[in-house]
Design a protein around this motif. Structure first.
Motif, PDB file in Angstrom:
ATOM      1  N   GLY A  35       0.642  -1.303   0.114  1.00 58.28           N
ATOM      2  CA  GLY A  35      -0.188  -0.073   0.060  1.00 58.28           C
ATOM      3  C   GLY A  35       0.897   1.489   0.040  1.00 58.28           C
ATOM      4  N   ASN A  36       2.120   1.248  -0.410  1.00 56.89           N
ATOM      5  CA  ASN A  36       2.993   2.390  -0.416  1.00 56.89           C
ATOM      6  C   ASN A  36       2.569   3.167  -1.604  1.00 56.89           C
ATOM      7  OD1 ASN A  36       5.634   3.988  -0.563  1.00 56.89           O
ATOM      8  ND2 ASN A  36       5.580   3.205   1.426  1.00 56.89           N
ATOM      9  N   ASN A  37       2.781   4.520  -1.606  1.00 56.30           N
ATOM     10  CA  ASN A  37       2.720   5.568  -2.824  1.00 56.30           C
ATOM     11  C   ASN A  37       3.829   5.774  -3.503  1.00 56.30           C
ATOM     12  OD1 ASN A  37      -0.053   5.688  -2.705  1.00 56.30           O
ATOM     13  ND2 ASN A  37      -0.215   7.503  -1.269  1.00 56.30           N
ATOM     14  N   LEU A  38       5.036   4.863  -3.571  1.00 57.47           N
ATOM     15  CA  LEU A  38       6.228   5.023  -4.408  1.00 57.47           C
ATOM     16  C   LEU A  38       5.858   5.238  -5.580  1.00 57.47           C
ATOM     17  CD1 LEU A  38       8.558   2.293  -4.135  1.00 57.47           C
ATOM     18  CD2 LEU A  38       6.251   2.077  -3.699  1.00 57.47           C
ATOM     19  N   THR A  39       6.472   5.861  -6.396  1.00 59.41           N
ATOM     20  CA  THR A  39       6.807   5.776  -7.820  1.00 59.41           C
ATOM     21  C   THR A  39       7.867   4.781  -8.475  1.00 59.41           C
ATOM     22  OG1 THR A  39       8.205   7.533  -8.073  1.00 59.41           O
ATOM     23  CG2 THR A  39       5.773   7.883  -7.848  1.00 59.41           C
ATOM     24  N   ASN A  40       8.085   4.903  -9.896  1.00 56.21           N
ATOM     25  CA  ASN A  40       9.187   4.332 -10.345  1.00 56.21           C
ATOM     26  C   ASN A  40      10.534   4.871  -9.946  1.00 56.21           C
ATOM     27  OD1 ASN A  40       7.000   2.947 -11.655  1.00 56.21           O
ATOM     28  ND2 ASN A  40       8.170   2.878 -13.684  1.00 56.21           N
ATOM     29  N   ASP A  41      10.479   6.086  -9.716  1.00 55.64           N
ATOM     30  CA  ASP A  41      11.714   6.683  -9.177  1.00 55.64           C
ATOM     31  C   ASP A  41      12.101   6.126  -7.946  1.00 55.64           C
ATOM     32  OD1 ASP A  41      11.884   8.191 -11.491  1.00 55.64           O
ATOM     33  OD2 ASP A  41      10.863   9.838 -10.643  1.00 55.64           O
ATOM     34  N   GLY A  42      11.431   5.853  -7.099  1.00 58.57           N
ATOM     35  CA  GLY A  42      11.627   5.600  -5.599  1.00 58.57           C
ATOM     36  C   GLY A  42      11.795   3.981  -5.698  1.00 58.57           C
ATOM     37  N   LEU A  43      11.250   3.411  -6.581  1.00 62.22           N
ATOM     38  CA  LEU A  43      11.671   1.900  -6.602  1.00 62.22           C
ATOM     39  C   LEU A  43      13.003   1.840  -7.361  1.00 62.22           C
ATOM     40  CD1 LEU A  43      11.194  -1.129  -6.696  1.00 62.22           C
ATOM     41  CD2 LEU A  43       9.942  -0.830  -8.956  1.00 62.22           C
ATOM     42  N   ARG A  44      13.550   2.583  -8.258  1.00 59.96           N
ATOM     43  CA  ARG A  44      14.928   2.524  -8.960  1.00 59.96           C
ATOM     44  C   ARG A  44      15.785   2.749  -7.654  1.00 59.96           C
ATOM     45  NH1 ARG A  44      12.284   4.554 -13.716  1.00 59.96           N
ATOM     46  NH2 ARG A  44      12.641   6.756 -13.083  1.00 59.96           N
ATOM     47  N   ALA A  45      15.415   3.839  -6.988  1.00 63.10           N
ATOM     48  CA  ALA A  45      16.572   4.296  -5.757  1.00 63.10           C
ATOM     49  C   ALA A  45      16.839   2.750  -5.069  1.00 63.10           C
ATOM     50  CB  ALA A  45      16.121   5.281  -5.010  1.00 63.10           C
ATOM     51  N   ILE A  46      15.491   2.044  -4.633  1.00 65.20           N
ATOM     52  CA  ILE A  46      15.740   1.027  -3.643  1.00 65.20           C
ATOM     53  C   ILE A  46      16.685  -0.078  -4.551  1.00 65.20           C
ATOM     54  CG2 ILE A  46      14.538  -0.823  -2.785  1.00 65.20           C
ATOM     55  CD1 ILE A  46      12.181   1.142  -2.031  1.00 65.20           C
ATOM     56  N   LEU A  47      16.346  -0.273  -5.693  1.00 63.42           N
ATOM     57  CA  LEU A  47      16.987  -1.495  -6.480  1.00 63.42           C
ATOM     58  C   LEU A  47      18.631  -0.782  -6.615  1.00 63.42           C
ATOM     59  CD1 LEU A  47      14.444  -2.249  -9.297  1.00 63.42           C
ATOM     60  CD2 LEU A  47      14.991  -3.369  -7.135  1.00 63.42           C
ATOM     61  N   ASP A  48      18.812   0.425  -6.925  1.00 65.64           N
ATOM     62  CA  ASP A  48      20.154   0.636  -6.890  1.00 65.64           C
ATOM     63  C   ASP A  48      20.820   0.670  -5.796  1.00 65.64           C
ATOM     64  OD1 ASP A  48      19.818   1.262  -9.448  1.00 65.64           O
ATOM     65  OD2 ASP A  48      19.530   3.585  -9.176  1.00 65.64           O
ATOM     66  N   SER A  49      20.341   0.933  -4.521  1.00 62.36           N
ATOM     67  CA  SER A  49      20.903   0.988  -3.133  1.00 62.36           C
ATOM     68  C   SER A  49      21.047  -0.138  -2.257  1.00 62.36           C
ATOM     69  CB  SER A  49      20.423   2.257  -2.461  1.00 62.36           C
ATOM     70  OG  SER A  49      20.434   3.618  -3.061  1.00 62.36           O
ATOM     71  N   CYS A  50      20.074  -1.158  -2.853  1.00 68.19           N
ATOM     72  CA  CYS A  50      19.945  -2.281  -1.948  1.00 68.19           C
ATOM     73  C   CYS A  50      20.238  -3.727  -2.641  1.00 68.19           C
ATOM     74  CB  CYS A  50      18.480  -2.390  -1.262  1.00 68.19           C
ATOM     75  SG  CYS A  50      17.937  -1.247  -0.295  1.00 68.19           S
ATOM     76  N   PRO A  51      21.622  -3.856  -2.979  1.00 69.38           N
ATOM     77  CA  PRO A  51      21.745  -4.831  -4.348  1.00 69.38           C
ATOM     78  C   PRO A  51      21.575  -6.317  -3.785  1.00 69.38           C
ATOM     79  CG  PRO A  51      24.005  -3.908  -3.065  1.00 69.38           C
ATOM     80  CD  PRO A  51      22.693  -3.223  -2.536  1.00 69.38           C
ATOM     81  N   HIS A  52      21.284  -6.421  -2.220  1.00 70.32           N
ATOM     82  CA  HIS A  52      21.082  -7.776  -1.781  1.00 70.32           C
ATOM     83  C   HIS A  52      19.910  -8.373  -1.813  1.00 70.32           C
ATOM     84  CE1 HIS A  52      25.437  -7.812  -0.963  1.00 70.32           C
ATOM     85  NE2 HIS A  52      25.185  -6.685  -0.001  1.00 70.32           N
TER      86      HIS A  52
END
Length: 315
Positions: A203-220
């Motif tokens: 139920g979060n309101n993140l967008t694709n930009d927020g998702l990309r930030a997570i994928l970039d910063s959480c490699p594991h």
């Protein structure tokens, strides 16, 4: 003809005869409320096990608000008593529906070795309360926050204060009508929780930009749950990247069962593959035809009710 080793008909086996470690495992599955209000009063053996600090390494205080049995109990007082019984050995606690800033402070002041913490429907825990608690949880590996009122601000402190954090659930209530997009939570996670293996953002309101930030910063990251994240558009590169990167992926429109949050027994523990659950499985090799009975006077001992920890929440 050899005598049968089975229990004589009409007479059950005494539960107090079980090995202590098996009894302790059974009691753990009852939950803290049932132990404090009933199990500890069965017999001397059970009472002694219920007073053992190691029995309280895990404290499960989940409550069903529709369960009439809990009406009238002072759950916060019970939780404090359970924490006291742990004598600093607490590593896993679930506070559901009744958590407050004061209770969370008591828990974290008393137990600095907590690895797993779950907060659900805790509307009386503030941003400030969570921030103070996070600073005292350097060993925290698994944090679940579901249906609370926290903003993104304490998430940054959690990430900075809990370097061992591997699993994070930050679930919100979602609306069927349009709501503002926001990447605040996603950026707080991306900025501080770099070692995550498992992330759930229902139920979060993140967008694709927020998702990309997570994928970039959480490699594991190995698992990612994005159900009901209606602002995501995963038909293009972002979706492809998720599929390629994440072993277990839940997309915004994937089915959701609310019981996954309320009664997720299979998830009630660390996501760590080396320790998938706070509860150990015990195979009880009982004969299917044997029956066990409770004993309220094992070894002909006389009990004084003062021996039991009888507290006001029982009445």
């Amino acid at each position: 003809m050899a005598a049968s080793s089975r229990t004589a008909p009409g007479r059950g086996r005494n539960w107090a005869e079980l090995p202590d470690d098996v009894t302790a495992s059974i009691l753990l599955r009852l939950g803290a409320i049932e132990i404090l209000t009933s199990a500890q009063m069965v017999c001397v053996t059970w009472r002694d096990i219920c007073k053992d600090p190691l029995t309280w390494r895990t404290i499960d205080m989940r409550v069903d608000p529709d369960d009439q049995r809990h009406i009238g109990y002072d759950l916060e007082k019970m939780c404090r008593h359970a924490v006291d019984r742990s004598s600093g050995n607490l590593i896993d606690i679930n506070v559901d529906h009744f958590g407050t800033d004061e209770l969370l402070k008591y828990i974290t002041d008393s137990s600095r070795g907590i690895k797993h913490l779950r907060l659900a429907h805790c509307y009386d825990i503030t941003n400030e309360g969570l921030i103070e608690a996070a600073s005292k949880l350097p060993l925290l590996e698994d944090l679940e926050i579901s249906y609370c009122l926290f903003s993104h601000e304490p998430l940054e402190v959690v990430g900075a204060s809990c370097p061992l954090l591997k699993s994070f659930k930050f679930n919100k209530r979602w609306c069927t009508w349009p709501d503002e997009e926001s990447n605040d939570d996603a950026l707080a996670i991306a900025g501080t929780m770099h070692d995550l293996r498992h992330l759930q953002l229902l139920g979060n309101n993140l967008t694709n930009d927020g998702l990309r930030a997570i994928l970039d910063s959480c490699p594991h990251l190995k698992s990612l749950d994005l159900r009901r994240c209606s602002k995501l558009k995963l038909g293009g590169k972002s979706g492809t990247r998720c599929v390629e990167r994440i072993k277990k992926l839940w997309l915004p429109d994937d089915p959701f069962d609310n019981s996954e949050l309320v009664h997720a027994d299979s998830d009630y523990g660390s996501y760590d593959e080396d320790n998938p659950s706070a509860f150990s499985d015990v195979d009880l090799m009982f004969d299917d035809e044997e029956e066990y009975e409770f004993s309220y006077g094992n070894d002909n001992e006389d009990y004084d009710m003062d021996d039991y920890d009888v507290y006001p929440w029982l009445f």
